[in-house]
Design a protein around this motif. Sequence first.
Motif, PDB file in Angstrom:
ATOM      1  N   GLY A 265      96.294  73.915 101.988  1.00 54.52           N
ATOM      2  CA  GLY A 265      97.474  73.911 101.124  1.00 54.52           C
ATOM      3  C   GLY A 265      98.638  74.636 101.780  1.00 54.52           C
ATOM      4  O   GLY A 265      98.453  75.660 102.449  1.00 54.52           O
ATOM      5  N   PRO A 266      99.856  74.149 101.598  1.00 56.19           N
ATOM      6  CA  PRO A 266     101.014  74.737 102.284  1.00 56.19           C
ATOM      7  C   PRO A 266     101.367  76.147 101.829  1.00 56.19           C
ATOM      8  O   PRO A 266     102.054  76.869 102.564  1.00 56.19           O
ATOM      9  CB  PRO A 266     102.153  73.754 101.953  1.00 56.19           C
ATOM     10  CG  PRO A 266     101.698  73.018 100.738  1.00 56.19           C
ATOM     11  CD  PRO A 266     100.207  72.940 100.840  1.00 56.19           C
ATOM     12  N   SER A 267     100.907  76.586 100.653  1.00 59.76           N
ATOM     13  CA  SER A 267     101.281  77.926 100.192  1.00 59.76           C
ATOM     14  C   SER A 267     100.225  78.984 100.500  1.00 59.76           C
ATOM     15  O   SER A 267     100.375  80.141 100.088  1.00 59.76           O
ATOM     16  CB  SER A 267     101.570  77.906  98.688  1.00 59.76           C
ATOM     17  OG  SER A 267     100.390  77.737  97.939  1.00 59.76           O
ATOM     18  N   ILE A 268      99.164  78.631 101.237  1.00 63.14           N
ATOM     19  CA  ILE A 268      98.166  79.636 101.621  1.00 63.14           C
ATOM     20  C   ILE A 268      98.839  80.710 102.475  1.00 63.14           C
ATOM     21  O   ILE A 268      99.623  80.404 103.373  1.00 63.14           O
ATOM     22  CB  ILE A 268      97.001  78.984 102.394  1.00 63.14           C
ATOM     23  CG1 ILE A 268      96.247  78.000 101.492  1.00 63.14           C
ATOM     24  CG2 ILE A 268      96.040  80.044 102.922  1.00 63.14           C
ATOM     25  CD1 ILE A 268      95.143  77.227 102.199  1.00 63.14           C
ATOM     26  N   VAL A 269      98.536  81.974 102.190  1.00 57.39           N
ATOM     27  CA  VAL A 269      99.203  83.063 102.895  1.00 57.39           C
ATOM     28  C   VAL A 269      98.947  82.979 104.396  1.00 57.39           C
ATOM     29  O   VAL A 269      97.857  82.627 104.839  1.00 57.39           O
ATOM     30  CB  VAL A 269      98.774  84.443 102.358  1.00 57.39           C
ATOM     31  CG1 VAL A 269      99.220  84.611 100.915  1.00 57.39           C
ATOM     32  CG2 VAL A 269      97.283  84.657 102.473  1.00 57.39           C
ATOM     33  N   TYR A 270      99.983  83.259 105.168  1.00 59.54           N
ATOM     34  CA  TYR A 270     100.022  83.213 106.635  1.00 59.54           C
ATOM     35  C   TYR A 270     100.059  81.790 107.192  1.00 59.54           C
ATOM     36  O   TYR A 270     100.167  81.607 108.395  1.00 59.54           O
ATOM     37  CB  TYR A 270      98.889  84.031 107.261  1.00 59.54           C
ATOM     38  CG  TYR A 270      98.975  85.490 106.914  1.00 59.54           C
ATOM     39  CD1 TYR A 270      99.988  86.282 107.434  1.00 59.54           C
ATOM     40  CD2 TYR A 270      98.066  86.080 106.045  1.00 59.54           C
ATOM     41  CE1 TYR A 270     100.101  87.627 107.091  1.00 59.54           C
ATOM     42  CE2 TYR A 270      98.166  87.414 105.693  1.00 59.54           C
ATOM     43  CZ  TYR A 270      99.180  88.182 106.223  1.00 59.54           C
ATOM     44  OH  TYR A 270      99.298  89.502 105.880  1.00 59.54           O
TER      45      TYR A 270
END
Length: 291
Positions: A157-162
């Motif tokens: 997913g594009p909003s996963i941290v880092y």
Amino acid sequence: MPQTERPVSMIDPSLLLRPEKVYDDKPIEAFRDYSIDDSDPIKERVRRTYYDMHTNQTVDFVKGKMEKWLKFNHFKSTVKDALIKLNELVDESDPDSDLPNIVHAFQTAERIRQEHPDKEWMHLIGLIHDLGKVMAFYDEPQWCVVGDTFPLGCKWGPSIVYGDDSFKDNPDSYNPKYNTENGIYKPKCGLEQLMMSWGHDEYLYRMLVHNKCKFPKDGLYMIRYHSFYPWHAGGDYKHLLIDSDEEIKQAVLEFNKYDLYTKSAEVPDIEALWPYYEGLIEKYMPGVLEW
């Protein structure tokens, strides 16, 4: 590396869901700060934990952990003894607290108790929500115990941290079975069909079901998905969800207000609070449980 302005990919999307207030003298925007600053030992510890997680969590890895842990043959313990064990654990993925995990457990439970006095089952969910982290005492590295969760077997997913950079050494990133939008799933398969990264959420959820603990479905959803920030805060994976998943999301969001924003330096009087919570434990998850 000196601290710089956080790039767009590093801004936590849960910022959009945060209440317009300050908790315990800590500004809302100060929570879940994943900016990179090599001079800050906590931020560097958090970054290292997530990079290790995103490198090593694969479909095969999670299958192996499920095979290992879902036999529930590692130890037997009461809930109180397991909670006391959390005195020895500091979550290496958490940028908001450097206190033992049991302190955060009581902070969360007490804030829920203040704002939902009639939902005693939710008070207990607040107390136990991180209990799956006891895996860290059984030779599990923290990168497969703590931190935000995400599905395996499909595109990250594009909003996963880092972001994508943290997955560059994960072999599933290059496997055509796993790196497409749907991966191993059918569109609109539903949240509960997703294989989540291994960690304390999934383990504790399975343990509660195995031991026939007496929580309503909303409580179990709060446990299972409270760390799935890319979904409930970032809005990722919509193509895999079904309409009824929105009900799960609302339960998780209600819980997460108290999980995230109660982290502070104020330590509750744990000894004074034990009698109330021991009564709830006896009602909802009594006796010696299999872990």
